[in-house]
Each structure stands twice: as C-alpha cells, then as structure tokens.
Scaffold this motif. Structure first.
Motif, PDB file in Angstrom:
ATOM      1  N   ARG A  16       0.821  -1.228   0.000  1.00 24.35           N
ATOM      2  CA  ARG A  16       0.000   0.000   0.000  1.00 24.35           C
ATOM      3  C   ARG A  16       0.846   1.264   0.000  1.00 24.35           C
ATOM      4  O   ARG A  16       0.537   2.239   0.684  1.00 24.35           O
ATOM      5  N   ARG A  17       1.907   1.246  -0.752  1.00 28.34           N
ATOM      6  CA  ARG A  17       2.816   2.390  -0.775  1.00 28.34           C
ATOM      7  C   ARG A  17       2.143   3.700  -1.186  1.00 28.34           C
ATOM      8  O   ARG A  17       2.352   4.730  -0.533  1.00 28.34           O
ATOM      9  N   PRO A  61      17.599  -0.299   5.630  1.00 30.00           N
ATOM     10  CA  PRO A  61      18.120  -0.259   4.267  1.00 30.00           C
ATOM     11  C   PRO A  61      19.353   0.627   4.133  1.00 30.00           C
ATOM     12  O   PRO A  61      19.539   1.284   3.124  1.00 30.00           O
ATOM     13  N   TRP A  75      18.916  -1.715  -0.252  1.00 29.90           N
ATOM     14  CA  TRP A  75      17.752  -1.504  -1.118  1.00 29.90           C
ATOM     15  C   TRP A  75      16.607  -0.830  -0.381  1.00 29.90           C
ATOM     16  O   TRP A  75      16.370  -1.074   0.793  1.00 29.90           O
ATOM     17  N   ARG A  76      15.883  -0.044  -1.122  1.00 32.32           N
ATOM     18  CA  ARG A  76      14.555   0.396  -0.698  1.00 32.32           C
ATOM     19  C   ARG A  76      13.589  -0.146  -1.732  1.00 32.32           C
ATOM     20  O   ARG A  76      13.962  -0.293  -2.890  1.00 32.32           O
ATOM     21  N   ILE A  77      12.404  -0.454  -1.284  1.00 35.04           N
ATOM     22  CA  ILE A  77      11.457  -1.090  -2.184  1.00 35.04           C
ATOM     23  C   ILE A  77      10.347  -0.117  -2.525  1.00 35.04           C
ATOM     24  O   ILE A  77       9.594   0.309  -1.647  1.00 35.04           O
ATOM     25  N   TYR A  78      10.265   0.228  -3.792  1.00 35.38           N
ATOM     26  CA  TYR A  78       9.238   1.166  -4.229  1.00 35.38           C
ATOM     27  C   TYR A  78       8.195   0.437  -5.071  1.00 35.38           C
ATOM     28  O   TYR A  78       8.550  -0.339  -5.967  1.00 35.38           O
ATOM     29  N   THR A  79       6.955   0.707  -4.784  1.00 31.76           N
ATOM     30  CA  THR A  79       5.876   0.121  -5.580  1.00 31.76           C
ATOM     31  C   THR A  79       4.864   1.204  -5.885  1.00 31.76           C
ATOM     32  O   THR A  79       4.847   2.254  -5.236  1.00 31.76           O
ATOM     33  N   ILE A  80       4.006   0.939  -6.855  1.00 32.77           N
ATOM     34  CA  ILE A  80       3.005   1.950  -7.218  1.00 32.77           C
ATOM     35  C   ILE A  80       1.598   1.465  -6.958  1.00 32.77           C
ATOM     36  O   ILE A  80       0.638   2.203  -7.155  1.00 32.77           O
ATOM     37  N   SER A  81       1.454   0.213  -6.529  1.00 32.42           N
ATOM     38  CA  SER A  81       0.101  -0.306  -6.329  1.00 32.42           C
ATOM     39  C   SER A  81      -0.058  -0.807  -4.903  1.00 32.42           C
ATOM     40  O   SER A  81       0.881  -0.750  -4.110  1.00 32.42           O
ATOM     41  N   GLY A  82      -1.234  -1.326  -4.591  1.00 28.38           N
ATOM     42  CA  GLY A  82      -1.557  -1.733  -3.225  1.00 28.38           C
ATOM     43  C   GLY A  82      -0.738  -2.906  -2.722  1.00 28.38           C
ATOM     44  O   GLY A  82      -0.284  -2.920  -1.591  1.00 28.38           O
ATOM     45  N   MET A  90       2.264  -6.167  -3.833  1.00 29.72           N
ATOM     46  CA  MET A  90       3.247  -6.629  -4.811  1.00 29.72           C
ATOM     47  C   MET A  90       2.711  -7.872  -5.514  1.00 29.72           C
ATOM     48  O   MET A  90       2.088  -8.719  -4.887  1.00 29.72           O
ATOM     49  N   VAL A 100      16.766   7.029  -8.826  1.00 27.16           N
ATOM     50  CA  VAL A 100      16.626   8.448  -9.150  1.00 27.16           C
ATOM     51  C   VAL A 100      16.363   9.292  -7.897  1.00 27.16           C
ATOM     52  O   VAL A 100      16.630  10.486  -7.870  1.00 27.16           O
ATOM     53  N   THR A 101      15.879   8.656  -6.816  1.00 24.48           N
ATOM     54  CA  THR A 101      15.600   9.430  -5.599  1.00 24.48           C
ATOM     55  C   THR A 101      16.860   9.690  -4.780  1.00 24.48           C
ATOM     56  O   THR A 101      16.799  10.361  -3.757  1.00 24.48           O
ATOM     57  N   ARG A 158      10.409 -11.567  -4.045  1.00 24.66           N
ATOM     58  CA  ARG A 158       9.194 -10.820  -4.419  1.00 24.66           C
ATOM     59  C   ARG A 158       9.425  -9.308  -4.421  1.00 24.66           C
ATOM     60  O   ARG A 158       9.072  -8.631  -5.390  1.00 24.66           O
ATOM     61  N   PRO A 159      10.051  -8.732  -3.368  1.00 26.71           N
ATOM     62  CA  PRO A 159      10.238  -7.274  -3.400  1.00 26.71           C
ATOM     63  C   PRO A 159      11.151  -6.816  -4.536  1.00 26.71           C
ATOM     64  O   PRO A 159      11.063  -5.668  -4.960  1.00 26.71           O
ATOM     65  N   TRP A 169       6.608   6.370 -15.221  1.00 19.74           N
ATOM     66  CA  TRP A 169       7.221   7.563 -14.636  1.00 19.74           C
ATOM     67  C   TRP A 169       7.428   8.652 -15.681  1.00 19.74           C
ATOM     68  O   TRP A 169       7.396   9.844 -15.346  1.00 19.74           O
TER      69      TRP A 169
END
Lengths: 210, 227
Positions: free
Chosen positions: A49-50, B50, B54-61, B63, B105-106, B172-173, B208
């Motif tokens: 939920r990011r 981290p 790694w940091r894990i970035y997602t765009i949805s609810g 994975m 990029v962050t 998975r991440p 993006w």
C-alpha cells in the motif's frame, strides 16, 4: 476518603504550550510510522500500500504545519515568546548542570532546553527536506540528490531523541511526574522544588509582588 | 534577565539548521564514505535497515505474487516468432552474470550488486525482431507499471533480464521472477515483475515518463541532475 494534606499545584505549561507539544507529538508519531513503512523493505513487503502510505505521510506533514500555524495564530503568543526566551537563555547554573547535574534549575532544566532546541531544528530540517522530496518528484528543478539521505538521517536522530524523551517522561521514576505538566498542565510543588527550585522561587516572588 | 544569561539556545538552533541544510551538499559523499560501516551494521540487524542497501518502491496496493507454474513471459509485437516463455524455459537459456552498481533516481545507490540472468540478445535471437522494431515495451505484473528501452540500449554489454540477485532467485520485493537491469540508467527503467516484452516501432512513455520523468534516465545526467 481521608483528607490528604493539600499539595500545592504549580501551573507549568499553558494550554497553548500543551497544544503545541501534542500537535507536534501526534504528527511526529504518524509521520514516523508511515515513514518507516515507506523506508523499511520488510514493512514495504508486509504492508505494501505504498501509494496510500505516501499520501498519509504527505498529508500528515501538511496537517502538522497547518496545526502548528493555527496554534501560533490562535494561541497565547506572548506566553510562547516568553517560553522561547527561557529556552534560549543559558545561565551559569545551566552550564554547571550540564557538567555536574547538581545546580538548581528554572522551569526548564538545561537538558530540556537542549531537547527543545534540537527538536525545533529537526522540525525545520524535516520540513525543508520533505518539501524537496515531495516537490522534486513533480518538478525536477527542485530535485536534490541528497534530500532523501538527510531526511533518513533526521529520522534516526529524532528516533533516538524520542526514545530518551519517552524514557524520562514515562519510565524514569524521579522525572516521570513531569508528564502531568504536559497533560494536565500542573506539577506538585514538592516535585518542582526538587527539580526546578529556581522556577518555584520565581513563582513565590511573583506571588509576593502581587 | 540576569547578567550571566547567554543566548546559547538561538545559536544552537541556527547552527543545527545551518549544519543540516549544508548537509544537503555533503550527505551523499559522507554516506558513501560511511557505507561500509553502516551497511555492516545494517547486516548485523538482519538487513532490517536499508542502510547502504535496497529500498522497495511500488506503485500499487500489493506486490505481484509469482507462481512458477503459471508465469509466462510473452515476447511479441514486431517480431517474426512471438514466444511465450515459462520460468523453466527462461532459466534454460544461457546464463550471464555481472556485478554492477544500482542507482535510484531518488538519490540512493547500492554498490556491487550481483545479478544473474539472460542477455537480451538471447531473447532477440529467439523471436527475431522485424527491421521496423526499435524499442521494447516492458510490462509489469504490477499494473499499470511499464517502461521501455531501445534495442540499442538493450544490447549494452551489461543490460540484462535478471532472475537472480546475490546468488538467489529474485525475491518478491525485487520483482520475482524477472526484472530488467540497465546499470547506466536509474532504476525506474528496470521494470520489475516482468510479464511482457512488446517490440515496438516507437518508444512509448512509461509510468514515470508520464509523470514527468526523462525517457533516457542516464545516471547523473537526467531528471534534473548534472554531473
């Protein structure tokens, strides 16, 4: 219930001061929790939920700034200014207290003054780096390569500062009565005499002057 | 106010704010300098933090979940022989390995990332791109994430469709079972949880890019950065 000898209560924090503290504290806890969910890979996988957490984080930050502004606008600004002056000035006893921890202290001891100063600086730095993180994603002219790293460092610093603050205000037997000041506004005079004798003396002189 | 009172409070506050703001200039180099120390500390904590990692970035609810029995990689579009590869078929292709640096990029970076997977040329040999194809559109199982790279970029010697990270199958991440890796570009170009590669005539805008990010995400010289 038997009558207990009446213990004098001294008013330590005004409503405005308490409002400022609790606005800051509650916003910080929500920001810390949502921020950790965004930051820690284990939580990122567990909770996911990011996009929602990002929204919670950003809107809580906005609400925090708005609420701080509201307290400043609607609150007792003269009192806040006087408090700021107290925190600003360190006398010989404060410096001695920092070295030996024996010198008599005013309404804030030197450690509390430092905590307030560091917290205020952290707030400014969190807000500035947070703005660049949020706005830099939208407008690349505002993208700062190191803003994320600094924001993370601030989290670590404030996290340990919070742990110390919670220990002294909730657990440490001789200091935890101060919780009463930030919740109910007052502390017992006998406690104040032990921890903040110069402040009690000031109050007494003010009473005599009246 | 007594004579011995000093304004240490405002001085301390201003010094802290100034020091903190100046760290926007030196925090990156400082954290890279400290990263052997901090990442070792983080590994002691079981990679809980981290730091240097790694940091894990997602765009949805949530994975996407990888099911080896049903996962397919569709390779279609402007090709002579469209293919639908199973996980085993992908792993049966000649395996390539590399150690490269990953840049987000962050602003965070992971050094010495050990990837294993297949070079894109192996996949192109299978499907035979048509002469009109110039780019590949990568589609993720995490909707609506997609991005694209040109065929020239995908022929870089360190461009890879990775299925292993650090000697283990991709977790998975990290985009199980397969993700795109192109170390010269920021990580948003490296689509995770890959399910489809569509060969196209013109490079489309990815997730993006539609949000204002650069199509060519060269590390250090795109998205507002200048090296």
């Amino acid at each position: 219930m038997a009558t207990t000898p009446s213990v004098r209560r001294l008013s330590r924090f005004s409503r405005t001061e308490r409002a400022l503290h609790w606005v800051h504290a509650s916003a910080f806890l929500v920001l810390l929790a949502s921020g950790l969910c965004l930051y820690l890979p284990s939580l990122a996988e567990l909770i996911g939920r990011r996009p929602l957490l990002k929204d919670i984080h950003v809107y809580t930050a906005l609400a925090w700034l708005a609420a701080l502004a509201l307290v400043l606008l609607a609150g007792d600004r003269r009192r806040l200014l006087a408090t700021a002056r107290e925190i600003d000035s360190f006398d010989a006893d404060d410096l001695a207290w920092l070295k030996r921890r024996r010198a008599p202290q005013g309404r804030f001891n030197a450690g509390q003054k430092i905590n307030a100063i560091v917290t205020a600086a952290l707030a400014v730095l969190f807000a500035v780096t947070g703005f660049f993180l949020w706005y830099g994603e939208r407008n690349h002219a505002f993208r700062l390569q190191n803003a994320l790293i600094v924001h993370d460092w601030l989290m670590y610093i404030s996290f340990f500062l919070l742990l110390g603050h919670l220990y002294l205000s909730l657990i440490h037997p001789s200091t935890r009565h101060s919780l009463s000041a930030i919740t109910r506004g007052w502390v017992r005079e006998d406690w104040a005499l032990r921890h903040h004798p110069k402040w009690v003396e000031q109050l007494r002189q003010r009473d005599v002057a009246r | 106010m007594q004579a011995d009172q000093r304004h240490y409070g405002r001085r301390g506050f201003l010094l802290l704010v100034a020091g903190g703001l100046s760290s926007l200039a030196w925090a990156g180099p400082a954290s890279r300098l400290l990263s052997p120390l901090t990442s070792a500390g983080s590994q002691l904590l079981g990679d809980l933090l981290p730091v240097g990692g790694w940091r894990i970035y997602t765009i949805s609810g949530t994975m996407p979940l990888f099911d080896p029995s049903s996962w397919r990689l569709e390779i279609d579009g402007l090709v002579k022989h469209p293919h639908s590869l199973s996980y085993d078929e992908l792993r049966a292709l000649p395996k390539a390995e590399q150690i490269s640096t990953f840049h987000c990029v962050t602003g965070w970076t992971v050094n010495n990332v050990h990837w294993a997977g297949v070079r894109f040329q192996q996949l192109f040999d299978l499907v035979q791109p048509l002469p009109s194809a110039t780019a590949v559109r990568f589609v993720s199982a995490e909707h609506p994430y997609e991005d694209s790279l040109t065929l020239d970029q995908l022929r870089f010697p360190d461009a890879m469709l990775a299925y292993e990270l650090g000697g283990e199958p991709l977790s998975r991440p990290h985009g199980a079972p397969a993700r795109v890796v192109l170390p010269e570009m920021y990580g948003y170009k490296g689509v995770k949880w890959l399910t489809r590669m569509e060969l196209v005539e013109r490079q489309p805008e990815g997730y993006w890019e539609q949000n204002g990010y650069d199509q060519d995400a060269w590390v250090g010289r795109s998205n507002g950065y200048h090296s």
